[in-house]
Motif scaffolding. Structure first.
Motif, mmCIF file in Angstrom:
data_model
loop_
_atom_site.group_PDB
_atom_site.id
_atom_site.type_symbol
_atom_site.label_atom_id
_atom_site.label_comp_id
_atom_site.label_asym_id
_atom_site.label_seq_id
_atom_site.Cartn_x
_atom_site.Cartn_y
_atom_site.Cartn_z
ATOM 1 N N THR A 109 0.837 -1.202 0.000
ATOM 2 C CA THR A 109 0.000 0.000 0.000
ATOM 3 C C THR A 109 0.870 1.249 0.000
ATOM 4 O O THR A 109 0.649 2.186 -0.764
ATOM 5 N N GLY A 110 1.866 1.277 0.872
ATOM 6 C CA GLY A 110 2.779 2.408 0.909
ATOM 7 C C GLY A 110 3.586 2.560 -0.359
ATOM 8 O O GLY A 110 3.859 3.681 -0.803
ATOM 9 N N THR A 115 4.622 5.599 -5.340
ATOM 10 C CA THR A 115 4.741 5.596 -6.801
ATOM 11 C C THR A 115 3.860 6.665 -7.430
ATOM 12 O O THR A 115 4.276 7.376 -8.352
ATOM 13 N N ASP A 116 2.612 6.795 -6.940
ATOM 14 C CA ASP A 116 1.718 7.816 -7.474
ATOM 15 C C ASP A 116 2.216 9.224 -7.182
ATOM 16 O O ASP A 116 2.039 10.142 -7.996
ATOM 17 N N PHE A 122 -0.875 12.562 -7.500
ATOM 18 C CA PHE A 122 -1.483 13.184 -6.331
ATOM 19 C C PHE A 122 -1.776 14.664 -6.550
ATOM 20 O O PHE A 122 -2.701 15.208 -5.943
ATOM 21 N N ASP A 123 -0.993 15.330 -7.378
ATOM 22 C CA ASP A 123 -1.257 16.739 -7.659
ATOM 23 C C ASP A 123 -2.635 16.916 -8.284
ATOM 24 O O ASP A 123 -3.338 17.896 -8.006
ATOM 25 N N ARG A 124 -3.027 15.975 -9.128
ATOM 26 C CA ARG A 124 -4.357 16.018 -9.736
ATOM 27 C C ARG A 124 -5.443 15.682 -8.720
ATOM 28 O O ARG A 124 -6.491 16.327 -8.687
ATOM 29 N N GLY A 194 4.785 5.830 2.920
ATOM 30 C CA GLY A 194 4.763 6.156 1.501
ATOM 31 C C GLY A 194 4.728 7.646 1.250
ATOM 32 O O GLY A 194 5.254 8.134 0.237
ATOM 33 N N LEU A 195 4.117 8.394 2.156
ATOM 34 C CA LEU A 195 4.068 9.847 2.043
ATOM 35 C C LEU A 195 5.342 10.510 2.558
ATOM 36 O O LEU A 195 5.710 11.596 2.112
ATOM 37 N N MET A 196 6.014 9.865 3.508
ATOM 38 C CA MET A 196 7.181 10.465 4.139
ATOM 39 C C MET A 196 8.470 10.222 3.366
ATOM 40 O O MET A 196 9.286 11.137 3.202
#
Length: 285
Positions: A109-110, A115-116, A122-124, A194-196
């Motif tokens: 999941t992370g 990857t996205d 994620f900007d979209r 995944g965000l960090m």
């Protein structure tokens, strides 16, 4: 002052001029579509995660080939030494391997989130008028399907090798449901990572460093009573041990009162702690 443009078709015929005012009126005249609900947005992103599996079926390798290899290898490698025969050992091993395989793949999941982010998706997502946590929840909903498929694969292999759950269908369903619920809570940890972290390899590295001790230093392979006292203290308080014991008891036809409470408690704590942290990171990313 208005401006107008005249367009020509390929045959040379002129169309009526279109002014910027008439175009604006046309766009504003219709009502905007209603904002999707939180459930609708989450399900949509969950469907997106499943479509990614459809287009890249190799993603199912970790919930098909890997669990089959684990069940067969550990059953015939340790069965004779630990329980006298593989058929006896698989009665204890299979629920543990089920838990081990599913909690290990929660780290993906992370990886998917990271990857996205790297691709700019994620900007979209952040510009869309949707419930903000729906993106994260969608990832987790899509992965719950992976957990379910992995559970079915492991159970089918176990039945082929001689595993017979005394709890019947009800016990198996209860055990898998508990495992998926705990995995949902654990996935929030890897979503936060995944965000960090900067790369997906970093996410995988940290996740493996955490999950390897938790899975191997548990009661998945052997009973804690056979371990040294100092190790039993860690194993008996390991959340993976609580989940594995609860799933094993469900499938054996019993009621894991204490272990069930610990498993649900750990899942609740993981969601309560890492859920808000993940959303704060997502809003600031």
């Amino acid at each position: 002052m208005s401006t107008a443009t005249t367009t020509e078709t390929t045959s040379g015929e002129e169309l009526a001029p279109v002014s910027t005012e008439s175009l604006a009126e046309l766009l504003i005249a219709k009502e905007r579509p209603p904002r999707p609900s939180a459930l609708s947005a989450s399900v949509t992103f969950g469907w997106r995660a499943m479509l990614k599996i459809k287009h890249v079926p190799e993603q199912l390798f970790d919930v098909t080939a890997f669990p089959i290899m684990m069940v067969v290898m550990y059953t015939y490698l340790f069965g004779g030494a630990l329980a006298g025969s593989p058929s006896e050992y698989i009665q204890y091993l299979l629920p543990g391997i089920l838990v081990m395989s599913i909690v290990m793949i929660t780290m993906y999941t992370g990886v998917a989130v990271n990857t996205d982010i790297d691709k700019g998706v994620f900007d979209r997502f952040r510009t869309l008028p949707i419930w903000r946590p729906s993106v994260m929840v969608g990832y987790l909903l899509g992965d719950m399907l992976r957990y379910f498929l992995g559970s079915l694969v492991i159970l089918a292999v176990g039945l082929a090798l001689g595993y017979r759950p005394d709890g019947g269908v009800a016990g198996v369903v209860a055990g898998i449901a508990l495992l998926i619920g705990f995995s949902f809570g654990l996935s929030w940890v890897w979503t936060m990572l995944g965000l960090m972290l900067r790369t997906e390899k970093s996410v995988m590295g940290v996740a493996m460093m955490v999950m390897m001790p938790l899975t191997f230093l548990s009661d998945i392979f052997v009973k804690p009573e056979t371990m040294p006292g100092w190790l039993q203290a860690f194993v008996n308080n390991n959340p993976v041990t609580h989940v594995a014991s609860a799933v094993r008891t469900f499938m054996d036809g019993g009621w894991p009162g204490t272990e069930l409470a610990w498993s649900l408690g750990w899942a609740g704590v993981l969601i309560a702690v890492f859920g808000p942290i993940t959303m704060r990171l997502y809003n600031r990313k």
